[in-house]
Scaffold this active site. Structure first.
Site, short mmCIF file in Angstrom:
data_model
loop_
_atom_site.label_atom_id
_atom_site.label_comp_id
_atom_site.label_asym_id
_atom_site.label_seq_id
_atom_site.Cartn_x
_atom_site.Cartn_y
_atom_site.Cartn_z
N LYS A 175 0.85 -1.19 0.00
CA LYS A 175 0.00 0.00 0.00
C LYS A 175 0.89 1.25 0.00
O LYS A 175 1.45 1.63 1.01
CB LYS A 175 -0.92 0.05 1.23
CG LYS A 175 -2.01 1.10 1.02
CD LYS A 175 -2.47 1.82 2.26
CE LYS A 175 -1.63 2.93 2.74
NZ LYS A 175 -1.57 4.16 1.93
N CYS A 284 13.47 12.04 5.93
CA CYS A 284 13.57 11.57 7.32
C CYS A 284 14.93 11.91 7.89
O CYS A 284 15.09 12.02 9.10
CB CYS A 284 13.30 10.09 7.40
SG CYS A 284 14.31 9.13 6.29
N GLU A 385 9.75 16.90 14.95
CA GLU A 385 10.01 16.81 13.51
C GLU A 385 9.08 17.78 12.78
O GLU A 385 7.87 17.74 12.98
CB GLU A 385 9.77 15.38 13.03
CG GLU A 385 10.13 15.20 11.57
CD GLU A 385 9.94 13.76 11.08
OE1 GLU A 385 8.86 13.20 11.32
OE2 GLU A 385 10.86 13.24 10.44
#
Ligand code: NAD
Length: 494
Positions: A175, A284, A385
């Site tokens: 997915k 990331c 973040e």
């Protein structure tokens, strides 16, 4: 009229059972619709998992070198389609086309690397303590692997999972992220064309809450391999914990570049600009903190500001553009929200901090490269973040304080130090709490032949790629063969 894309279940391309779809739009020009994709739910997932289960029996019996030939062909096809796929990627999620080419290249590298694994040892022979007894270990596939990925590396990140999981002999339900479904589809097409038998790889598009959650909860899925936010990773780990399902998590980061007073400052600024604003800060491993020793802080900040203000923001397909759009409106608001947080916390917004909506940028989700100064380690902008083109500068008085600041978040993905002092470099390599450490290079730039992943709340101890590529997708079996013809008792018949 939008092109309608479908799920792949076995050999059949099919819409979602509900008939519902979602739209895929260009973040640099949201009037441009790339297509409509199936908004799948539990029924679609169930069909895909059943199909994968059936195909698993055949695929696990296929010799690994034969699996490798298919993965190798996929790599060659990706090479042929690199430019086309890179341009699709830029239109779909916004990264500048040069970086999109790098994303596809990473998948090519991974295909070539993984293909070779089929002819490498799958175990080892180990001596027994008893005579006439032969012991060895063997890696086995885990079964059906559910792969859920983010949009920011829409070809590279799935390739780190798909290729090693296939090499190990697993069947897959994939997915992709709802912001990059077309890249996911193109990657699956390449594997089919390379000769993957039907059912071994199934593609189910949809949202995380619907399709993703259904995949995680499915009892016939043996392993979930997830890359995405720490928040969603925590939910997935909780759900997998209920059934003790194996789960690999690659999550968020709050990466930092440490700049010591003896560093080559120009080199450090080059690295800082690339790591903070490359991919619009949506990596990331992006450097969203600069921890600079006091003696060079003013010079570093001046140079960084000047470079940030010179960056060209725009559509990543245009020549000369260095910073593309933010992926979607929700994320743009989130990034801008952090500028407000910085102000509330009494940090200084040195440059940027603006939604760019004028002229040709008016139709996309653009944000100016942003630098916060006067930032303290306890502030939210230094801990959370942001996932956008915003970076915070913290000033430290010593190596010890710089390392303490670098380690002061819940994350532990990528940390870097710029210094020409070998003592400082080795101290940092030992002390930095991260899965990846760089010396005199920025926080981004991982290569696929080394393990990739983070410590603390960046993950749950797994590593992808490199020598660890298949670990997440295999179980070890220990096998003892006694050919003595008599009962031999370990630990007793010595
Ligand atoms: P996200 O967590 O919102 O989504 C990631 C994927 O999870 C998507 O496919 C989404 O549909 C799905 N998802 C969302 N909710 C779900 C649920 N409840 N159940 C199952 N699936 C669900 O992350 P994102 O915004 O796509 O990506 C950005 C994040 O990914 C950042 O935090 C970034 O640091 C992280 N990331 C980490 C790495 C790494 O290797 N450590 C690499 C790239 C990105």
């Amino acid at each position: 009229m939008a092109e309608h894309f479908l799920n792949l279940i076995g050999e059949e391309w099919a819409p979602a059972r509900s008939g519902e779809t979602f739209e895929d739009r260009n973040p640099a020009r949201w009037s441009e619709l790339l297509g409509a994709f199936p908004r799948s739910g539990p029924e679609d997932m169930d069909a895909a998992v059943k199909t994968a289960r059936a195909a698993y029996r055949v695929w696990r019996a296929t010799p690994p070198p034969r699996r490798g030939e298919i993965v190798l062909r996929a790599g060659l096809l990706l090479e042929e389609r690199k430019e086309e796929l890179a341009r699709t990627m830029t239109r779909e999620m916004g990264k500048v086309v040069e970086e999109a080419r790098g994303d596809v290249q990473e998948a090519i590298d991974m295909a070539f690397f993984a293909a070779g694994l089929g002819r490498r040892p799958f175990g080892e022979a180990i001596p027994s303590e008893l005579p006439d007894k032969f012991c060895f270990t063997w890696r086995e596939p885990v079964g059906v692997v559910g792969i859920i990925t983010p949009w920011n590396f829409p070809v590279a990140v799935p390739s780190w999972k798909l290729f090693p999981a296939l090499m190990a002999g697993n069947a897959i339900v994939f997915k992709p992220a709802e912001d990059s479904p077309l890249c996911g589809q193109r990657l699956v097409e390449v594997l089919l064309e390379a000769g993957l038998p039907p059912g071994v790889l199934n593609l189910v598009q949809g949202t995380g809450e619907e399709a993703g959650a259904a995949l995680v909860a499915h009892p016939d899925v043996s392993c979930i391999s997830f890359t995405g936010s720490t928040e969603v990773g925590r939910q997935i780990a909780t759900e997998c914990g209920r059934s003790l399902k194996r789960v690999g998590l690659e999550l968020g980061g709050k990466n930092a570049i440490v700049v010591m007073d003896d560093a080559d400052l120009e080199l450090a600024v080059d690295g800082a600009v690339w790591a903070a604003f490359g991919t619009t800060g949506q990596r990331c491993t992006a450097a969203s903190r600069m921890i600079v020793q006091r003696g060079v802080a003013a010079d570093f900040v001046d140079a960084l500001k000047q470079r940030a203000e010179g960056l060209r923001v725009g559509d990543g397909l245009q020549e000369g553009v260095q910073v593309g759009p933010i992926v979607n409106e929700r994320q743009l608001r989130r990034v801008h929200g952090y500028t407000a947080v910085a102000r509330e916390e009494r940090a200084t917004v040195l440059t940027g901090g603006e939604v760019l909506g004028e002229g040709p940028l008016g139709e996309g989700w653009f944000y100016s490269p942003t630098i916060f100064t006067d930032v303290r380690p306890e502030m939210r902008v230094a801990r959370e973040e942001i996932f956008g083109p915003s970076t915070s500068v913290l000033v430290a008085d010593s190596l010890e304080q710089a390392l303490e600041y670098a380690n002061s978040t819940i994350y532990g993905l990528s940390l870097s130090i710029y210094t020409n002092d070998v003592r400082r470099a080795f101290t940092a390599m030992r002390e930095l709490e991260a899965g990846i450490v760089y010396v005199n290079a920025p926080t981004i730039g991982a290569e696929i032949q080394l393990p990739f992943g983070g410590v603390k709340q960046t993950g749950n101890g797994h590593r992808e790629a490199g020598s660890t590529a298949m670990d997440e997708f295999t179980e070890w079996k220990s096998i003892y063969v006694d050919y003595s013809g008599r009962l031999q008792r370990a630990q007793i018949d010595t």
